[in-house]
Enzyme design. Structure first.
Site, PDB file in Angstrom:
ATOM      1  N   LYS A   1     -11.903  -2.321   3.665  1.00 47.08           N
ATOM      2  CA  LYS A   1     -11.317  -1.343   2.730  1.00 47.08           C
ATOM      3  C   LYS A   1     -12.219  -1.238   1.499  1.00 47.08           C
ATOM      4  O   LYS A   1     -13.274  -0.635   1.582  1.00 47.08           O
ATOM      5  CB  LYS A   1      -9.878  -1.724   2.400  1.00 47.08           C
ATOM      6  CG  LYS A   1      -8.965  -1.611   3.651  1.00 47.08           C
ATOM      7  CD  LYS A   1      -7.513  -1.786   3.278  1.00 47.08           C
ATOM      8  CE  LYS A   1      -6.623  -1.989   4.481  1.00 47.08           C
ATOM      9  NZ  LYS A   1      -6.409  -0.787   5.288  1.00 47.08           N
TER      10      LYS A   1
ATOM     11  N   HIS B   1      -5.222  -4.860  -0.013  1.00 47.95           N
ATOM     12  CA  HIS B   1      -5.164  -3.792  -1.017  1.00 47.95           C
ATOM     13  C   HIS B   1      -5.397  -4.341  -2.418  1.00 47.95           C
ATOM     14  O   HIS B   1      -4.801  -3.855  -3.389  1.00 47.95           O
ATOM     15  CB  HIS B   1      -3.832  -3.050  -0.916  1.00 47.95           C
ATOM     16  CG  HIS B   1      -3.730  -2.281   0.360  1.00 47.95           C
ATOM     17  ND1 HIS B   1      -4.402  -1.109   0.571  1.00 47.95           N
ATOM     18  CD2 HIS B   1      -3.092  -2.554   1.517  1.00 47.95           C
ATOM     19  CE1 HIS B   1      -4.168  -0.678   1.788  1.00 47.95           C
ATOM     20  NE2 HIS B   1      -3.380  -1.536   2.402  1.00 47.95           N
TER      21      HIS B   1
ATOM     22  N   SER C   1       0.797  -1.227   0.000  1.00 45.46           N
ATOM     23  CA  SER C   1       0.000   0.000   0.000  1.00 45.46           C
ATOM     24  C   SER C   1       0.826   1.272   0.000  1.00 45.46           C
ATOM     25  O   SER C   1       0.340   2.311  -0.427  1.00 45.46           O
ATOM     26  CB  SER C   1      -0.927   0.007   1.204  1.00 45.46           C
ATOM     27  OG  SER C   1      -0.188   0.149   2.388  1.00 45.46           O
TER      28      SER C   1
HETATM   29  N1  PLP Z   1      -3.003  -6.131   5.949  1.00 45.87           N
HETATM   30  C1  PLP Z   1      -2.749  -5.030   5.203  1.00 45.87           C
HETATM   31  C2  PLP Z   1      -1.865  -5.157   4.011  1.00 45.87           C
HETATM   32  C3  PLP Z   1      -3.339  -3.803   5.549  1.00 45.87           C
HETATM   33  O1  PLP Z   1      -3.082  -2.706   4.822  1.00 45.87           O
HETATM   34  C4  PLP Z   1      -4.180  -3.733   6.687  1.00 45.87           C
HETATM   35  C5  PLP Z   1      -4.784  -2.450   7.113  1.00 45.87           C
HETATM   36  O2  PLP Z   1      -4.208  -1.409   7.087  1.00 45.87           O
HETATM   37  C6  PLP Z   1      -4.408  -4.891   7.416  1.00 45.87           C
HETATM   38  C7  PLP Z   1      -3.814  -6.072   7.028  1.00 45.87           C
HETATM   39  C8  PLP Z   1      -5.312  -4.885   8.606  1.00 45.87           C
HETATM   40  O3  PLP Z   1      -6.633  -4.883   8.143  1.00 45.87           O
HETATM   41  P1  PLP Z   1      -7.833  -4.551   9.148  1.00 45.87           P
HETATM   42  O4  PLP Z   1      -8.002  -3.065   9.119  1.00 45.87           O
HETATM   43  O5  PLP Z   1      -9.011  -5.314   8.614  1.00 45.87           O
HETATM   44  O6  PLP Z   1      -7.403  -5.047  10.492  1.00 45.87           O
END
Ligand code: PLP
Length: 311
Positions: free
Chosen positions: A157, A126, A98
């Site tokens: 997201k 993402h 990201s």
């Molecule tokens: N994995 C990635 C690549 C993320 O960007 C995020 C959130 O920023 C997460 C996991 C965590 O996701 P969640 O907000 O559902 O806990």
């Protein structure tokens, strides 16, 4: 409740996997999987720029840990060779990263995994809902849906439900997680309203690929117009479009100025990204119209000229 079970079934169908398990967040899904799956006899090989929640999940397990250079297939191969001495190997990577908007070379990763008898895990936070012709994610975009073993992703997201995460993959793995995964066992399940939102979002994506297709076109419009205006956009073909500025103060004042023009974009600088690589991260959404995108490019151009980022 039955709505949770229905959503798990729908997630598995969406990703063309055998089964799925819901968590309160993808952070929890990442915290729960490595410890449940891997023993001290196993090995996990992780991209150095993986998300913090993957790093934390790996910290919780007792497997042998290898960290390979970001998207560097030579380094991954060397580490896989070294890891042959272990019982089982799991390669773990973000499908899309990201901060830079770059996409993992999943075809090459899957080829190496096949050569060295490893499983592949991807975090699709993402990617789910918009990458690939039908929005299935990085594995669909790169044609390796049948080669990636495990997917973790978020409902919070692109799917818009603001919370929730899951693991999807082989049924025996999901059965194991139901028995052993600590964030699943020892935390509340998702609130029903969130389950309802996510379920509807998946229906919309499975009814038609119009949303996923429009995302690709909008992303292309923004990236090409910004590049023509003189900006450098990091990554490739991803709706996360980091406008690279270098200087932390410049990124902050430009983001503020964009906000005063009604455009909500976020400046990032050290320690979130490396020193000297400050940027404004723009996220293209399915609800943006072509006019919104053009207005954003115009505002960036004016603000960039005002603050000296453009000649
Ligand atoms: N994995 C990635 C690549 C993320 O960007 C995020 C959130 O920023 C997460 C996991 C965590 O996701 P969640 O907000 O559902 O806990």
């Amino acid at each position: 409740q039955s709505i949770h079970k229905d959503l798990e079934e729908k997630i598995a169908r969406f990703h063309q996997r055998e089964d799925a398990i819901l968590y309160a967040s993808c952070f929890d899904a990442n915290a729960g999987i490595f410890e449940a799956l891997l023993t001290p006899e196993d090995a996990v090989l992780s991209d150095e720029l993986n998300h913090a929640s993957i790093i934390d999940g790996i910290r919780l397990c007792k497997a042998n840990k290898y960290r390979y250079k970001h998207m560097d297939m030579q380094d991954l191969e060397a580490k896989l060779q070294d890891a042959q001495k272990h019982r089982l190997r799991l390669v773990a990577t973000d499908g899309a990263f990201s901060m830079d908007g770059d996409i993992a070379p999943l075809r090459e990763i899957c080829q190496l995994a096949q050569k060295y008898d490893a499983l592949v895990f991807i975090d699709e936070c993402h990617a789910t809902g918009f990458l690939g012709p039908n929005g299935r994610g990085t594995d669909e975009l790169l044609g390796v849906m049948d080669k990636v073993t495990i997917i973790n992703s978020t409902l919070g997201k692109a799917l818009g439900g603001a919370a929730g995460g899951y693991t999807t993959g082989p049924k025996p793995l999901i059965d194991l997680l139901r028995q052993r995964s600590r964030p699943y066992l020892f935390s509340n399940s998702l609130p029903p309203a969130v389950v309802g939102c996510a379920s509807k979002a998946l229906d919309l994506l499975m009814d038609s690929n119009a949303i996923a297709q429009s995302m690709a076109a909008k992303t292309q419009r923004f990236r090409s117009k910004m590049t023509a205006a003189g900006f450098t956009i990091s990554g490739k073909d991803h709706p996360i479009c980091p406008v690279m500025l270098g200087d932390a103060r410049l990124a902050a004042v430009m983001a503020e100025d964009m906000l005063s023009r009604g455009i909500y974009v976020i400046g990032f600088s050290y320690p979130v990204v490396p020193k000297g690589k400050a940027r404004i991260r723009v996220q293209i959404s399915a609800v943006h119209s072509d006019e919104d995108i053009d207005r954003c490019v115009e505002a960036f151009t004016e603000v960039g000229q005002k603050h000296g980022a453009l000649p």
